[in-house]
Design an enzyme around this catalytic site. Structure first.
Site, PDB file in Angstrom:
ATOM      1  N   ASP A 142       1.029  -1.108  -0.039  1.00 21.25           N
ATOM      2  CA  ASP A 142      -0.351  -0.051  -0.268  1.00 21.25           C
ATOM      3  C   ASP A 142       0.980   1.617  -0.052  1.00 21.25           C
ATOM      4  O   ASP A 142       2.104   1.138   0.639  1.00 21.25           O
ATOM      5  CB  ASP A 142      -0.625   0.188   0.853  1.00 21.25           C
ATOM      6  CG  ASP A 142      -1.584  -1.275   1.625  1.00 21.25           C
ATOM      7  OD1 ASP A 142      -1.970  -1.675   0.326  1.00 21.25           O
ATOM      8  OD2 ASP A 142      -2.033  -1.084   2.587  1.00 21.25           O
ATOM      9  N   ASP A 148       1.357   7.909   8.773  1.00 21.79           N
ATOM     10  CA  ASP A 148       1.976   6.002   9.041  1.00 21.79           C
ATOM     11  C   ASP A 148       2.906   5.953   9.582  1.00 21.79           C
ATOM     12  O   ASP A 148       3.477   5.245  10.374  1.00 21.79           O
ATOM     13  CB  ASP A 148       1.807   5.568   7.543  1.00 21.79           C
ATOM     14  CG  ASP A 148       0.237   4.884   7.486  1.00 21.79           C
ATOM     15  OD1 ASP A 148      -0.186   5.973   7.699  1.00 21.79           O
ATOM     16  OD2 ASP A 148      -0.020   4.680   6.492  1.00 21.79           O
ATOM     17  N   GLU A 171       2.457  -3.045  11.099  1.00 22.44           N
ATOM     18  CA  GLU A 171       2.455  -3.489   9.540  1.00 22.44           C
ATOM     19  C   GLU A 171       3.428  -2.454   8.762  1.00 22.44           C
ATOM     20  O   GLU A 171       3.395  -2.923   7.807  1.00 22.44           O
ATOM     21  CB  GLU A 171       0.846  -2.793   8.835  1.00 22.44           C
ATOM     22  CG  GLU A 171       0.519  -2.651   8.038  1.00 22.44           C
ATOM     23  CD  GLU A 171      -0.742  -1.758   7.199  1.00 22.44           C
ATOM     24  OE1 GLU A 171      -0.363  -0.761   7.684  1.00 22.44           O
ATOM     25  OE2 GLU A 171      -1.563  -2.177   6.202  1.00 22.44           O
ATOM     26  N   GLU A 172       4.006  -1.559   9.148  1.00 21.00           N
ATOM     27  CA  GLU A 172       4.981  -0.988   8.111  1.00 21.00           C
ATOM     28  C   GLU A 172       6.145  -0.971   7.686  1.00 21.00           C
ATOM     29  O   GLU A 172       7.188  -1.273   7.572  1.00 21.00           O
ATOM     30  CB  GLU A 172       4.907   0.437   9.095  1.00 21.00           C
ATOM     31  CG  GLU A 172       3.447   1.776   8.699  1.00 21.00           C
ATOM     32  CD  GLU A 172       2.774   1.584   7.070  1.00 21.00           C
ATOM     33  OE1 GLU A 172       3.601   1.578   6.979  1.00 21.00           O
ATOM     34  OE2 GLU A 172       1.795   1.331   7.556  1.00 21.00           O
ATOM     35  N   ASP A 194      -0.960  -2.021  14.335  1.00 22.09           N
ATOM     36  CA  ASP A 194      -0.930  -1.958  12.795  1.00 22.09           C
ATOM     37  C   ASP A 194      -1.173  -0.034  13.299  1.00 22.09           C
ATOM     38  O   ASP A 194      -2.215   0.305  13.743  1.00 22.09           O
ATOM     39  CB  ASP A 194      -2.757  -1.856  12.647  1.00 22.09           C
ATOM     40  CG  ASP A 194      -2.632  -0.669  11.296  1.00 22.09           C
ATOM     41  OD1 ASP A 194      -1.481  -0.055  10.783  1.00 22.09           O
ATOM     42  OD2 ASP A 194      -3.716  -1.436   9.759  1.00 22.09           O
ATOM     43  N   LEU A 196      -1.318   2.795  11.884  1.00 20.17           N
ATOM     44  CA  LEU A 196      -2.759   3.494  11.483  1.00 20.17           C
ATOM     45  C   LEU A 196      -3.312   3.207  10.383  1.00 20.17           C
ATOM     46  O   LEU A 196      -3.419   2.660   9.281  1.00 20.17           O
ATOM     47  CB  LEU A 196      -2.214   4.990  11.137  1.00 20.17           C
ATOM     48  CG  LEU A 196      -2.799   6.391  11.157  1.00 20.17           C
ATOM     49  CD1 LEU A 196      -3.044   6.630  12.419  1.00 20.17           C
ATOM     50  CD2 LEU A 196      -2.462   7.435   9.851  1.00 20.17           C
ATOM     51  N   ASP A 197      -4.289   2.289  11.067  1.00 15.88           N
ATOM     52  CA  ASP A 197      -5.501   1.308   9.994  1.00 15.88           C
ATOM     53  C   ASP A 197      -6.504   2.116   9.336  1.00 15.88           C
ATOM     54  O   ASP A 197      -6.642   3.745   9.739  1.00 15.88           O
ATOM     55  CB  ASP A 197      -6.135   0.701  10.958  1.00 15.88           C
ATOM     56  CG  ASP A 197      -6.570  -0.125  10.083  1.00 15.88           C
ATOM     57  OD1 ASP A 197      -6.687  -0.990   9.075  1.00 15.88           O
ATOM     58  OD2 ASP A 197      -7.966  -0.372  10.198  1.00 15.88           O
ATOM     59  N   GLU A 353      -4.777  -6.795  12.733  1.00 16.63           N
ATOM     60  CA  GLU A 353      -5.810  -6.707  12.463  1.00 16.63           C
ATOM     61  C   GLU A 353      -6.907  -7.458  13.051  1.00 16.63           C
ATOM     62  O   GLU A 353      -7.874  -7.478  13.203  1.00 16.63           O
ATOM     63  CB  GLU A 353      -6.815  -6.003  10.402  1.00 16.63           C
ATOM     64  CG  GLU A 353      -5.046  -5.282  10.951  1.00 16.63           C
ATOM     65  CD  GLU A 353      -5.560  -4.404   8.893  1.00 16.63           C
ATOM     66  OE1 GLU A 353      -5.580  -3.513   8.893  1.00 16.63           O
ATOM     67  OE2 GLU A 353      -5.551  -5.286   8.134  1.00 16.63           O
TER      68      GLU A 353
END
Ligand code: AFP
Length: 413
Positions: A142, A148, A171-172, A194, A196-197, A353
């Site tokens: 993404d 983020d 996630e990053e 995560d 900043l979802d 998540e």
């Protein structure tokens, strides 16, 4: 049930209460009855007992008890209605566990601090040059927003300094981050998150969130953490939560004893207990799914979505899992992210998540399964960024969806 300590006439007593309002409602009719009986005795001078003592003595005898009782009652209500901050709540909960070392409390408190820092930046995102795409892509391909990156850095920084965490998976970041400082040599926990979802919503000022889960490490405490410390099923999670940066900022978490929600009061800079023991409705009439992918869903999902539409259920989809789940947590409904042709195994990430959200949904009385009907919490995990399909929400709605999968799932398309 609440246990509170009240000091009255220099004696400390423990009192157990359902809740201040239930308590008053239960007791009030009885109190009024006793009061009327006493009034009758005071004003009926012919009773033998009444002739022995003066009216003042009777009043004192009968009503001093009431006076003490009312004083106690008002004190209790004042204590119960007092603002409870996240820190206070965490400490109180920890105290209930006899052998706790306090490290879990400190970790939760640090997550609260990181959330406040991210909240500050989210709120001023339109004012400073922090909006927009950073140019890089994250581990799952993404676009990465600047915020983020900021949220990721802040959470990693705060958790690393906490001394309670030996590793973080985000996630990053493609790989997990071992945290090795003198302070955290014996740290017992790893955090998955995560940071900043729903970040594609930032540029248009729509709610975003942070999702986190906490595991106890499996590898020996002396060495660095290992991949296996993170690859644990949802059932092994010791706590999970999310922060919703919305019209107000809320931190919702559970450590296995129900779900509680805390709203950030900007005037005092504290998360205050605002939603005690959240229980989601058993049924609902919201469904939350990216209906734009309708033609890419399997037949059974299409049939179920048609069914929701036939029943005039209300479709709400923000595209930020935290916000979508938050709605159904309070108003009832179902959240779906089925497998599509583009994402044959589903798009949402299992570890940071699906597991944490499933943990919260189950703790709040709901159900969380995959579109292949496995319980999310029991899914096997083999990779940090593994994805899954998901269907979670009100118990009865998920049950209905399950029936559609059972009925149409075997039909060849
Ligand atoms: P981003 O963080 O990349 O915006 O993804 C958000 C998310 O992981 C989840 O929060 C949403 O429910 C889902 O993806 C939205 O995905 P679609 O845009 O494919 O509907």
């Amino acid at each position: 049930m609440k246990i509170i300590r009240v000091k009255i006439n220099n004696k400390i007593s423990n009192f157990k209460f359902l809740d201040s309002y239930y308590w008053i409602n239960l007791n009030l009719p009885f109190l009024i009855l006793v009061f009327i009986i006493k009034l009758n005795i005071v004003f009926l001078p012919n009773i033998k007992f009444r002739r022995c003592i003066s009216q003042t003595q009777v009043i004192f005898l009968f009503f001093y008890g009431d006076f003490l009782y009312l004083r106690l009652l008002t004190k209790c209500i004042a204590i119960m209605n007092k603002i409870v901050t996240l820190d206070e709540f965490i400490i109180r909960t920890e105290k209930e566990k006899p052998h706790s070392s306090g490290s879990f409390s400190r970790l939760l408190r640090d997550i609260g601090i990181a959330a406040k820092i991210v909240n500050r930046e989210v709120n001023k995102a339109g004012l400073v040059n922090i909006l927009g795409v950073d140019g890089s892509t994250n581990s799952t391909g993404d676009d990465v927003q600047k915020l983020d990156v900021f949220a990721n850095e802040k959470f990693i920084e705060t958790l690393s300094y906490s001394g309670e965490v030996c590793g973080i998976a985000s996630e990053e970041n493609q790989d997990f981050i071992p945290v090795q400082t003198d302070k955290n040599k014996l740290a017992q926990y790893v955090v998955v998150m995560d940071p900043l979802d729903g970040s594609s919503n930032i540029d248009v000022n729509v709610s975003v969130g942070t999702i986190f889960g906490i595991y106890r490490r499996k590898s020996p405490a002396e060495g660095p953490c290992q991949l296996d410390d993170f690859l644990q099923k949802g059932t092994e999670m010791v706590a999970a939560g999310y922060v919703l940066y919305g019209t107000s900022t809320l931190l919702v978490y559970s450590s296995g004893n129900g779900v509680n929600g805390f709203t950030l009061d900007p005037s005092i800079g504290e998360f205050c207990l605002s939603h005690r023991n959240i229980q989601m409705p058993v049924a609902g009439n919201y469904y939350s799914v990216n209906q734009g992918y309708y033609l890419k869903f399997d037949l059974e999902m299409r049939r179920y979505i048609d069914h929701c539409s036939d029943l005039n259920y209300r479709l709400r989809y923000i595209g930020s899992m935290v916000s979508d789940i938050h709605r159904i947590m309070f108003q009832g409904g179902i959240f779906l992210y089925p497998n599509t042709r583009k994402y044959p195994k589903g798009k949402l990430r299992l570890l940071y998540e699906c597991y944490p959200m499933a943990y919260l949904i189950e703790q709040a009385g709901g159900t969380a399964i995959t579109c292949k009907l496995e319980r999310v919490m029991e899914m096997d995990i083999h990779a940090l960024h593994q994805t899954s399909s998901i269907a979670m929400g009100s118990r009865d709605m998920v049950k209905d969806m399950k029936e559609f999968v059972e009925k149409y799932g075997a039909v060849i398309q």
